[in-house]
Motif scaffolding. Structure first.
Motif, PDB file in Angstrom:
ATOM      1  N   GLY A  31       0.822  -1.203   0.000  1.00 15.05           N
ATOM      2  CA  GLY A  31       0.000   0.000   0.000  1.00 15.05           C
ATOM      3  C   GLY A  31       0.855   1.251   0.000  1.00 15.05           C
ATOM      4  N   GLY A  32       1.951   1.215   0.761  1.00 13.61           N
ATOM      5  CA  GLY A  32       2.885   2.335   0.760  1.00 13.61           C
ATOM      6  C   GLY A  32       3.566   2.512  -0.579  1.00 13.61           C
ATOM      7  N   LEU A  33       3.949   1.415  -1.207  1.00 15.13           N
ATOM      8  CA  LEU A  33       4.559   1.490  -2.540  1.00 15.13           C
ATOM      9  C   LEU A  33       3.584   2.100  -3.546  1.00 15.13           C
ATOM     10  CD1 LEU A  33       6.349  -1.986  -2.619  1.00 15.13           C
ATOM     11  CD2 LEU A  33       7.488   0.235  -2.661  1.00 15.13           C
ATOM     12  N   ILE A 166      19.815  -6.069   4.797  1.00 15.30           N
ATOM     13  CA  ILE A 166      19.225  -4.760   5.063  1.00 15.30           C
ATOM     14  C   ILE A 166      17.985  -4.949   5.939  1.00 15.30           C
ATOM     15  CG2 ILE A 166      18.191  -2.698   4.026  1.00 15.30           C
ATOM     16  CD1 ILE A 166      19.674  -3.470   1.412  1.00 15.30           C
ATOM     17  N   ALA A 167      17.884  -4.197   7.001  1.00 15.25           N
ATOM     18  CA  ALA A 167      16.695  -4.268   7.852  1.00 15.25           C
ATOM     19  C   ALA A 167      15.503  -3.655   7.123  1.00 15.25           C
ATOM     20  CB  ALA A 167      16.932  -3.533   9.168  1.00 15.25           C
ATOM     21  N   LEU A 168      14.413  -4.390   7.100  1.00 12.02           N
ATOM     22  CA  LEU A 168      13.150  -3.880   6.565  1.00 12.02           C
ATOM     23  C   LEU A 168      12.054  -4.380   7.506  1.00 12.02           C
ATOM     24  CD1 LEU A 168      12.128  -2.211   4.086  1.00 12.02           C
ATOM     25  CD2 LEU A 168      11.353  -4.393   3.144  1.00 12.02           C
ATOM     26  N   TYR A 169      11.856  -3.630   8.588  1.00 12.43           N
ATOM     27  CA  TYR A 169      10.874  -4.027   9.588  1.00 12.43           C
ATOM     28  C   TYR A 169       9.465  -4.034   8.981  1.00 12.43           C
ATOM     29  CZ  TYR A 169      14.437  -3.160  13.201  1.00 12.43           C
ATOM     30  OH  TYR A 169      15.562  -3.194  13.987  1.00 12.43           O
ATOM     31  N   CYS A 170       8.567  -4.718   9.649  1.00  6.87           N
ATOM     32  CA  CYS A 170       7.174  -4.628   9.268  1.00  6.87           C
ATOM     33  C   CYS A 170       6.685  -3.192   9.494  1.00  6.87           C
ATOM     34  CB  CYS A 170       6.340  -5.639  10.050  1.00  6.87           C
ATOM     35  SG  CYS A 170       6.564  -5.531  11.832  1.00  6.87           S
ATOM     36  N   SER A 171       5.481  -2.916   9.070  1.00  6.21           N
ATOM     37  CA  SER A 171       4.961  -1.547   9.161  1.00  6.21           C
ATOM     38  C   SER A 171       3.446  -1.605   9.253  1.00  6.21           C
ATOM     39  CB  SER A 171       5.402  -0.722   7.941  1.00  6.21           C
ATOM     40  OG  SER A 171       4.926  -1.324   6.739  1.00  6.21           O
ATOM     41  N   GLU A 342       4.167   3.858   4.162  1.00  7.28           N
ATOM     42  CA  GLU A 342       4.828   4.815   3.268  1.00  7.28           C
ATOM     43  C   GLU A 342       6.304   4.972   3.627  1.00  7.28           C
ATOM     44  OE1 GLU A 342       1.928   5.230   4.652  1.00  7.28           O
ATOM     45  OE2 GLU A 342       0.482   5.791   3.094  1.00  7.28           O
ATOM     46  N   VAL A 343       6.606   5.048   4.927  1.00  5.24           N
ATOM     47  CA  VAL A 343       8.008   5.145   5.356  1.00  5.24           C
ATOM     48  C   VAL A 343       8.774   3.907   4.902  1.00  5.24           C
ATOM     49  CG1 VAL A 343       9.531   5.162   7.362  1.00  5.24           C
ATOM     50  CG2 VAL A 343       7.525   6.651   7.319  1.00  5.24           C
ATOM     51  N   ARG A 344       8.190   2.731   5.121  1.00  5.52           N
ATOM     52  CA  ARG A 344       8.885   1.505   4.754  1.00  5.52           C
ATOM     53  C   ARG A 344       9.039   1.390   3.243  1.00  5.52           C
ATOM     54  NH1 ARG A 344      10.138   1.387   8.618  1.00  5.52           N
ATOM     55  NH2 ARG A 344       8.968   0.112  10.094  1.00  5.52           N
ATOM     56  N   ALA A 345       8.043   1.829   2.499  1.00  3.04           N
ATOM     57  CA  ALA A 345       8.126   1.798   1.038  1.00  3.04           C
ATOM     58  C   ALA A 345       9.266   2.679   0.534  1.00  3.04           C
ATOM     59  CB  ALA A 345       6.802   2.244   0.427  1.00  3.04           C
ATOM     60  N   LEU A 348      12.482   0.815   1.177  1.00  6.10           N
ATOM     61  CA  LEU A 348      12.681  -0.263   0.210  1.00  6.10           C
ATOM     62  C   LEU A 348      13.089   0.284  -1.151  1.00  6.10           C
ATOM     63  CD1 LEU A 348      12.512  -3.205  -0.739  1.00  6.10           C
ATOM     64  CD2 LEU A 348      10.047  -2.869  -1.093  1.00  6.10           C
ATOM     65  N   ALA A 349      12.392   1.301  -1.635  1.00  7.82           N
ATOM     66  CA  ALA A 349      12.708   1.861  -2.950  1.00  7.82           C
ATOM     67  C   ALA A 349      14.125   2.424  -2.984  1.00  7.82           C
ATOM     68  CB  ALA A 349      11.695   2.949  -3.311  1.00  7.82           C
TER      69      ALA A 349
END
Length: 372
Positions: A31-33, A166-171, A342-345, A348-349
């Motif tokens: 959804g953030g992406l 790379i850390a990519l926590y849940c959101s 959105e922050v996590r997206a 990731l990007a």
């Protein structure tokens, strides 16, 4: 690489949250992406247990396709996989080892792994259990995105041969998870699928306080709990709670409990999506203890870290309404600043744009034989 990204994700489930925490994690991230302008194709294996419990059969923020077997998936989507800016394969994908090998053979421009179960994965690999990921495959990926941060990232690279961890926590999707304004129904609650390693903590931090505080109301929501558990009379059970009902569930609790799986406690720096969901809904959290938790939420200011049932009882009986609201406000502010979809997206990007674009590299570093 600039502009919107075209991403293909192969994950455990997006359509069904039944018995898994992957769906809500993917929903918030994708959804953030989508909100950031990126395009996502999500490929999900069609399995009967999720097909019978689909609470998001048609997401509006990405293309969702179910496939019946690997050959069909490759035949129908090979061109899209090869053309995508990045292909991300998640943990616990059915027949994951075969899926990874077949996708790698297509030589996508960037191939990544997203481990939503990193401590569990590493414990399985140490036992020689390669249910969804072979140890040799970690070096295949351009990047391994990890549910866990901290020391786990160094372990992935040094001990297991990951090229880049790379850390990519849940959101959390903050547009969906927010206070509903409903009156309280329970004093203390917990949301989570049954797990034998979590159950002793649930017994200590919720069931025992319920026995000692019979005048208060408690609730446990989630599937697969054995029928022989001796729940106190003041503990209500809810078998399954779809994500659409989570905000209401959290909003009707004075406090909510977070319980962490043993592998994740051992690894540290492994926040559950339930932490972020509850905080976004403005519900104060009482949690078990693990390394890295206080780096996310300050103990006594944004969360209560409980060592035992006495700590829980004190919180439920001694914290004033003003203190409860202060805890909730601090946790919500933290989540809105650092842990939304959105922050996590954006994280990731940015990470994907930094990776090389020359396809899967056959020059694979070998894992080092050193201790964690």
């Amino acid at each position: 690489m600039t502009g919107p990204l075209d991403i293909v994700i192969l994950g455990l489930s997006l359509s069904s949250s039944w018995g898994n925490g992957h769906a809500t994690t993917y929903r918030a991230l994708i959804g953030g992406l989508h909100a950031e302008g990126h395009r996502v194709l999500f490929l999900e294996r069609d399995v009967p247990w999720y097909a019978a419990h689909r609470d998001l059969p048609d997401p509006g923020f990405c293309q969702l396709v179910h496939y019946s077997d690997i050959d069909e998936m490759i035949e129908n989507h090979a061109d899209r996989i090869k053309a995508a800016d990045a292909v991300i394969i998640g943990s616990y994908v059915p027949s994951g080892v075969s899926v990874i090998d077949r996708i790698a053979a297509l030589k996508p421009r960037r191939l990544c792994f997203y481990d939503i179960d990193t401590p569990v994965t590493l414990a399985k690999l140490d036992r020689g259990d390669e249910e969804y990921l072979a140890r040799r495959q970690l070096a295949t990926f351009d990047a391994c995105f990890s549910f866990s941060g901290g020391e786990v990232l160094a372990r992935l690279e040094r001990r297991y041969g990951a090229r880049k961890a790379i850390a990519l926590y849940c959101s959390v999707d903050a547009s969906r998870y927010q206070a509903t304004g409903e009156p309280f129904r329970w004093d203390f609650g917990y949301l989570g699928t049954y797990s034998s390693d979590r159950q002793p903590t649930l017994e200590r931090l919720l069931v025992e306080p319920a026995r000692q505080l019979p005048h208060l109301s408690f609730v446990v929501a989630g599937p697969q709990y054995p029928g022989d558990i001796d729940w106190p009379a003041n503990v209500e059970r809810i078998e399954h709670l779809p994500p659409a009902d989570h905000p209401s569930f959290y909003s009707r609790q004075r406090f909510t409990l977070n319980v962490t799986r043993s592998d994740m406690i051992a690894a540290g720096w492994s926040p559950s999506v339930r932490l972020f969901e509850a905080a976004a809904c403005g519900t104060p959290i009482i949690s078990d203890d693990w390394r890295g938790l206080e780096e996310l939420f300050a103990d006594g200011q944004a969360i209560i870290i409980a060592k035992g049932s006495d700590h829980v009882i004190d919180a439920l009986t001694k914290i004033s309404p003003e203190g409860r609201r202060a805890l909730a406000s601090a946790a919500r502010a933290t989540v809105l600043e650092r842990h939304t979809g959105e922050v996590r997206a954006r994280e990731l990007a940015a990470a994907l744009r930094e990776l090389p674009e020359d396809g899967v590299n056959d020059s694979r570093p070998q894992p080092q034989s050193i201790s964690a």
